[in-house]
Design a protein around this motif. Sequence first.
Motif, PDB file in Angstrom:
ATOM      1  N   HIS A 293      38.299  13.990   9.237  1.00 28.44           N
ATOM      2  CA  HIS A 293      38.531  14.968   8.167  1.00 28.44           C
ATOM      3  C   HIS A 293      37.234  15.736   7.888  1.00 28.44           C
ATOM      4  O   HIS A 293      36.589  15.542   6.852  1.00 28.44           O
ATOM      5  N   PRO A 294      36.834  16.600   8.808  1.00 30.45           N
ATOM      6  CA  PRO A 294      35.545  17.291   8.687  1.00 30.45           C
ATOM      7  C   PRO A 294      35.432  18.183   7.455  1.00 30.45           C
ATOM      8  O   PRO A 294      34.318  18.498   7.029  1.00 30.45           O
ATOM      9  N   ALA A 295      36.548  18.583   6.871  1.00 33.26           N
ATOM     10  CA  ALA A 295      36.484  19.414   5.664  1.00 33.26           C
ATOM     11  C   ALA A 295      36.117  18.599   4.430  1.00 33.26           C
ATOM     12  O   ALA A 295      35.690  19.162   3.408  1.00 33.26           O
ATOM     13  N   LEU A 296      36.289  17.292   4.487  1.00 37.28           N
ATOM     14  CA  LEU A 296      35.974  16.425   3.351  1.00 37.28           C
ATOM     15  C   LEU A 296      34.468  16.239   3.260  1.00 37.28           C
ATOM     16  O   LEU A 296      33.806  15.841   4.226  1.00 37.28           O
ATOM     17  N   ARG A 297      33.914  16.512   2.103  1.00 36.77           N
ATOM     18  CA  ARG A 297      32.473  16.332   1.878  1.00 36.77           C
ATOM     19  C   ARG A 297      32.230  14.882   1.473  1.00 36.77           C
ATOM     20  O   ARG A 297      32.603  14.459   0.386  1.00 36.77           O
ATOM     21  N   VAL A 298      31.605  14.114   2.360  1.00 33.22           N
ATOM     22  CA  VAL A 298      31.338  12.696   2.113  1.00 33.22           C
ATOM     23  C   VAL A 298      29.844  12.505   1.858  1.00 33.22           C
ATOM     24  O   VAL A 298      29.006  12.949   2.648  1.00 33.22           O
ATOM     25  N   VAL A 299      29.521  11.859   0.742  1.00 34.65           N
ATOM     26  CA  VAL A 299      28.129  11.604   0.363  1.00 34.65           C
ATOM     27  C   VAL A 299      27.975  10.120   0.063  1.00 34.65           C
ATOM     28  O   VAL A 299      28.846   9.505  -0.549  1.00 34.65           O
ATOM     29  N   ARG A 300      26.850   9.560   0.523  1.00 32.91           N
ATOM     30  CA  ARG A 300      26.564   8.145   0.232  1.00 32.91           C
ATOM     31  C   ARG A 300      25.213   8.078  -0.472  1.00 32.91           C
ATOM     32  O   ARG A 300      24.203   8.570   0.048  1.00 32.91           O
ATOM     33  N   LEU A 301      25.159   7.489  -1.649  1.00 32.43           N
ATOM     34  CA  LEU A 301      23.890   7.245  -2.321  1.00 32.43           C
ATOM     35  C   LEU A 301      23.462   5.812  -2.028  1.00 32.43           C
ATOM     36  O   LEU A 301      24.259   4.884  -2.169  1.00 32.43           O
ATOM     37  N   ARG A 302      22.206   5.649  -1.610  1.00 31.82           N
ATOM     38  CA  ARG A 302      21.701   4.328  -1.248  1.00 31.82           C
ATOM     39  C   ARG A 302      20.527   3.959  -2.157  1.00 31.82           C
ATOM     40  O   ARG A 302      19.363   4.149  -1.805  1.00 31.82           O
ATOM     41  N   PRO A 303      20.824   3.433  -3.338  1.00 30.11           N
ATOM     42  CA  PRO A 303      19.748   3.073  -4.257  1.00 30.11           C
ATOM     43  C   PRO A 303      19.159   1.706  -3.959  1.00 30.11           C
ATOM     44  O   PRO A 303      19.753   0.884  -3.239  1.00 30.11           O
ATOM     45  N   GLY A 304      17.984   1.457  -4.536  1.00 29.00           N
ATOM     46  CA  GLY A 304      17.440   0.114  -4.579  1.00 29.00           C
ATOM     47  C   GLY A 304      18.108  -0.645  -5.715  1.00 29.00           C
ATOM     48  O   GLY A 304      19.232  -0.339  -6.115  1.00 29.00           O
ATOM     49  N   LEU A 305      17.417  -1.627  -6.256  1.00 33.20           N
ATOM     50  CA  LEU A 305      17.941  -2.374  -7.397  1.00 33.20           C
ATOM     51  C   LEU A 305      18.103  -1.441  -8.591  1.00 33.20           C
ATOM     52  O   LEU A 305      17.223  -0.622  -8.871  1.00 33.20           O
ATOM     53  N   ILE A 306      19.218  -1.552  -9.305  1.00 33.19           N
ATOM     54  CA  ILE A 306      19.498  -0.665 -10.435  1.00 33.19           C
ATOM     55  C   ILE A 306      19.371  -1.467 -11.731  1.00 33.19           C
ATOM     56  O   ILE A 306      20.049  -2.482 -11.908  1.00 33.19           O
ATOM     57  N   PHE A 307      18.495  -0.994 -12.624  1.00 33.13           N
ATOM     58  CA  PHE A 307      18.213  -1.713 -13.858  1.00 33.13           C
ATOM     59  C   PHE A 307      18.512  -0.854 -15.080  1.00 33.13           C
ATOM     60  O   PHE A 307      18.330   0.364 -15.052  1.00 33.13           O
ATOM     61  N   GLN A 308      18.936  -1.484 -16.162  1.00 34.85           N
ATOM     62  CA  GLN A 308      19.007  -0.878 -17.485  1.00 34.85           C
ATOM     63  C   GLN A 308      19.182  -2.003 -18.504  1.00 34.85           C
ATOM     64  O   GLN A 308      19.632  -3.102 -18.170  1.00 34.85           O
ATOM     65  N   ARG A 309      18.821  -1.728 -19.733  1.00 32.66           N
ATOM     66  CA  ARG A 309      18.866  -2.764 -20.767  1.00 32.66           C
ATOM     67  C   ARG A 309      20.272  -3.300 -20.975  1.00 32.66           C
ATOM     68  O   ARG A 309      20.488  -4.511 -21.073  1.00 32.66           O
ATOM     69  N   GLU A 310      21.261  -2.400 -21.047  1.00 34.95           N
ATOM     70  CA  GLU A 310      22.625  -2.815 -21.362  1.00 34.95           C
ATOM     71  C   GLU A 310      23.235  -3.716 -20.303  1.00 34.95           C
ATOM     72  O   GLU A 310      24.269  -4.345 -20.537  1.00 34.95           O
ATOM     73  N   ALA A 311      22.625  -3.787 -19.126  1.00 35.20           N
ATOM     74  CA  ALA A 311      23.136  -4.656 -18.062  1.00 35.20           C
ATOM     75  C   ALA A 311      22.521  -6.048 -18.115  1.00 35.20           C
ATOM     76  O   ALA A 311      22.774  -6.867 -17.227  1.00 35.20           O
ATOM     77  N   GLY A 312      21.738  -6.338 -19.155  1.00 34.62           N
ATOM     78  CA  GLY A 312      21.038  -7.612 -19.227  1.00 34.62           C
ATOM     79  C   GLY A 312      21.955  -8.812 -19.134  1.00 34.62           C
ATOM     80  O   GLY A 312      21.722  -9.745 -18.345  1.00 34.62           O
ATOM     81  N   THR A 313      23.016  -8.824 -19.929  1.00 34.47           N
ATOM     82  CA  THR A 313      23.948  -9.951 -19.904  1.00 34.47           C
ATOM     83  C   THR A 313      24.669 -10.035 -18.567  1.00 34.47           C
ATOM     84  O   THR A 313      24.830 -11.111 -17.990  1.00 34.47           O
TER      85      THR A 313
END
Length: 328
Positions: free
Chosen positions: A130-150
Motif C-alpha cells: 500500500h505505497p499510498a499509505l504514509r507509515v511512520v515509526r517512532l523509536r524512542p528510548g526509555l519514556i519517563f514522566q511523573r504520572e507514570a510513577g505507579t
Amino acid sequence: MARRLPPRTADYADVEWHSCDIGAPDAAARLAPIVTGADAVVHLAWQIQPSHHRRRLYRTNVLGSAHVAEATVRAGVPALVFASSVGVYAPGPKDAYVRENYPRTGVLASSYSRHKVLVEGLLDVVEAHHPALRVVRLRPGLIFQREAGTEIGRYFAGPMFPAGLLRAGRIPVLPAHRRLRMQAVHADDVAEAYARVLLGDVRGAFNIAAAPVLDPVVAGRAFRGVGIPVPGAVLRGAAAFSWRLRLQPIDSGWVDLGLQSPLMSCDRAAAELGWRPRHDAVSALRELVAGMAARSHTASAPLSSDPELPGRFGGLVHGRLPGQGDPY
C-alpha cells in the motif's frame, strides 16, 4: 480507543472514546468503521505484563498490531504511526550513535524486542502493498514522566521494591557496568514528536531521545549514589532467578536489552521534524523517581493507583504475583 475506557474526568472528557481489545479475532472489523474518516491512526497499544504469559503478550503486541494495520487499510486512512522502540535495533555500540538504517534484528533474549521487530516487519509488508499509505515509526528510548510513577513501579519493580525510600531523592547504591548506558526522553517530548509527525508529511523511522546518555556515573551524580561494578552475568542471573520465583515482574531479557541496545542518533528528527527535546534525560529521570516515591498516577486503567493490582503489595496479599495476572 482503549480496551478499558477511562473515567469521564477532566483529563479524558474532551475525547470520544471507543472500547476494543485489539488482540481479539474480530478487532480489525470492529476498528475499521471507528477509524473511517480519520486523518491518521496512531498505534500506541502494547502489553509488557503479565511477563509469565508470553502468548498473551504476543496476542496483543503482534496479532493486535496486525489488526490495527488491517483496519487502517480497510478504512482508507492515509497515515499509520506506530510506537516502535530502540528495542527494534540489533545489539550495537555504547560509544557511538546509530541512525535509523541500523539493522532491525533486535535483541533475541528479549521478548519485547522480538515483538517490536515482528511488528516493524509487518509494517514493511503493509508499506510494500500500500505505497499510498504514509507509515511512520517512532523509536524512542526509555519514556519517563511523573504520572507514570505507579505504573512503572508496578510493571518493572514489583511489590517488594521499597519505593518510599526514594522520597529523599537519593539512591545510595547503583549497579555499574560499562555497557549499562541507555537513553531516555520525557513523555511530553515524545508527544511533541507525534504531533510534528501528524502535522507534517514525513515517512519512515525517527529516533527519539534526549541527552545526556544515562549511565551509572550520571545516575550516581543525580541521586548521590555510588556505582558498584556488577558483571553482566550476575545482573542477568539475579533478574532470571528473582523472576522465576515471582519476586519481581521482569525477566532477564530486559537486562540484555539494557546492555545490548545501541545509542541512537536523533539527527533525522531534528532535521525533518524540527524536533528537539525540552527536557533533558536526567530531569526526566528525576521526575520519574519522584513519581515512583509519591505513587503518582492518573485515573486511567494503565496509570491506576489501585493497591490490589498485580505488582502492588495489596495484590501480593491477595495472591496476585508479579508477572502474573492482568496489571492493566
